[in-house]
Design an enzyme around this catalytic site. Structure first.
Site, mmCIF file in Angstrom:
data_model
loop_
_atom_site.group_PDB
_atom_site.id
_atom_site.type_symbol
_atom_site.label_atom_id
_atom_site.label_comp_id
_atom_site.label_asym_id
_atom_site.label_seq_id
_atom_site.Cartn_x
_atom_site.Cartn_y
_atom_site.Cartn_z
ATOM 1 C CB ALA A 32 -0.962 0.004 1.183
ATOM 2 N N GLY A 36 5.944 8.225 1.297
ATOM 3 C CA GLY A 36 6.880 7.912 2.392
ATOM 4 C C GLY A 36 7.770 6.740 2.002
ATOM 5 C CG HIS A 37 6.040 2.873 1.649
ATOM 6 N ND1 HIS A 37 4.689 3.097 1.590
ATOM 7 C CD2 HIS A 37 6.249 2.126 2.755
ATOM 8 C CE1 HIS A 37 4.097 2.503 2.619
ATOM 9 N NE2 HIS A 37 5.018 1.907 3.349
ATOM 10 C CE LYS A 151 3.299 7.081 10.230
ATOM 11 N NZ LYS A 151 3.015 5.815 10.864
ATOM 12 C CG ASP A 152 6.731 2.741 11.382
ATOM 13 O OD1 ASP A 152 5.653 2.554 11.949
ATOM 14 O OD2 ASP A 152 6.818 3.028 10.168
ATOM 15 C CD GLN A 155 9.259 -1.197 11.647
ATOM 16 O OE1 GLN A 155 8.283 -1.905 11.793
ATOM 17 N NE2 GLN A 155 9.455 -0.491 10.547
ATOM 18 C CB SER A 188 -0.579 1.771 4.462
ATOM 19 O OG SER A 188 0.767 1.771 4.057
HETATM 20 P P1 AMP Z 1 5.297 -0.212 6.309
HETATM 21 O O1 AMP Z 1 4.912 -0.615 4.919
HETATM 22 O O2 AMP Z 1 4.287 0.615 6.999
HETATM 23 O O3 AMP Z 1 5.802 -1.373 7.118
HETATM 24 O O4 AMP Z 1 6.551 0.753 6.143
HETATM 25 C C1 AMP Z 1 7.706 0.359 5.451
HETATM 26 C C2 AMP Z 1 8.805 1.346 5.713
HETATM 27 O O5 AMP Z 1 8.407 2.641 5.253
HETATM 28 C C3 AMP Z 1 9.130 1.490 7.207
HETATM 29 O O6 AMP Z 1 10.532 1.622 7.371
HETATM 30 C C4 AMP Z 1 8.403 2.755 7.566
HETATM 31 O O7 AMP Z 1 8.963 3.420 8.678
HETATM 32 C C5 AMP Z 1 8.572 3.569 6.307
HETATM 33 N N1 AMP Z 1 7.552 4.617 6.231
HETATM 34 C C6 AMP Z 1 6.210 4.466 6.365
HETATM 35 N N2 AMP Z 1 5.595 5.664 6.311
HETATM 36 C C7 AMP Z 1 6.579 6.585 6.164
HETATM 37 C C8 AMP Z 1 6.589 8.017 6.051
HETATM 38 N N3 AMP Z 1 5.468 8.721 6.104
HETATM 39 N N4 AMP Z 1 7.784 8.627 5.899
HETATM 40 C C9 AMP Z 1 8.943 7.917 5.863
HETATM 41 N N5 AMP Z 1 8.992 6.574 5.958
HETATM 42 C C10 AMP Z 1 7.831 5.929 6.111
#
Ligand code: AMP
Length: 282
Positions: A32, A36-37, A151-152, A155, A188
């Protein structure tokens, strides 16, 4: 862009590259995808010879089965977005590829307080699930560098601790949070907000910014209480936690003596959508 979905394909593809010393930038995601990604992909692309993104909705990091069921899955759109920013490889394995023996694996590490506060407290088992899958993905993709969003934040701290303790041969690169023009951190989960909830959601970042203004000027405890009150002025938001913690150990600060290490963290519900955000205060 190459699309691979099995371990065998990935191994066949990656082995010659690791043998000839190609630098590999890896971005693990749950799909999704949004800006950011993509910012992580762009950074990986700028710093490595090959950029690899994984899309895998990891069942063992969800402590709430409903949350797992509702997690958006948009693989074909994700692939198009990755192609557009020049990602070289998309790895999207099924759960049976990563967990052929079922999902009962464990990983015992000394997490300190990392898995006990905030997300660790409210989502028991979450970080263990994250660490297990990231360790597996690292061993499959052999990254030189792996990119994680601030953002995380918690984590990121967990992954750094794991890499340090297991001495994994990968450099972890923290990346800044990408926000919508109104300040809401891209996520997402934002897709699941109603129009009314979406209008209220930016208050999370607004209050974080106000907290940064006030940091160091009033006692930590008072600032924390002020922030919770301020957000709760909006009846449609329920704050799950608001903490000011140390940027590495995440342990809540009692005063400003180590203020350069202070980060504000929040988790809040809008309806049944749980959003998290954070801000480095100094
Ligand atoms: P996720 O798909 O939510 O597991 O996120 C995958 C990666 O993208 C993780 O390292 C998140 O911290 C990063 N991420 C998600 N949202 C953002 C954002 N708004 N800005 C920067 N990195 C992000």
């Amino acid at each position: 862009m190459k699309q691979l979905s099995t371990l065998r394909e990935m191994e066949r593809f990656i082995t010659p590259l690791t043998e000839n010393g190609t630098s590999i930038g890896f971005v693990p995601t749950m799909g999704a995808l949004h800006e950011g990604h993509l910012s992580l992909i762009r950074r990986a692309k700028a710093e490595n010879q090959l950029t690899l993104c994984s899309v895998f909705v990891n069942p063992i990091q969800f402590n709430n089965p409903e949350d797992l069921a509702k997690y958006p899955r948009t693989l074909s759109t994700d692939a198009k977005m990755l192609e557009k920013v020049g990602c070289d490889v998309l790895f999207s394995p099924g759960a049976e590829e990563l967990y052929p023996q079922g999902t009962t694996e464990s990983l015992e590490l000394d997490w300190g307080m990392l898995d006990k506060v905030m997300e660790g407290k409210f989502r028991p088992g979450h970080f263990k699930g994250v660490a297990i899958v990231v360790k597996k993905l690292f061993s499959i993709t052999h990254p030189t560098r792996a990119y994680f969003g601030k953002k995380d934040y918690q984590q990121l701290a967990v992954i750094r601790r794991m890499v340090e303790q297991l001495r994994l041969p990968v450099t972890i690169i923290p990346c800044d949070t990408v926000r919508e023009p109104d300040g809401l951190a891209m996520s997402s989960r934002n897709l699941r907000l109603t129009i009314a909830e979406r209008q209220v959601a930016p208050v999370i970042y607004e209050v974080l910014c106000q907290v940064r203004e006030k940091a160091g000027k009033i006692p930590v405890k008072d600032l924390r209480e002020w922030a919770i009150r301020k957000i709760q002025e909006h009846p449609s938001i329920r704050v799950e936690y608001f903490e000011i913690g140390d940027k590495e150990t995440l342990i809540p600060l009692e005063n400003w003596s180590l203020k350069s290490r202070a980060v504000a963290f929040i988790a809040a519900f809008l309806g049944d959508v749980r959003l998290i955000d954070n801000l480095e205060l100094f």
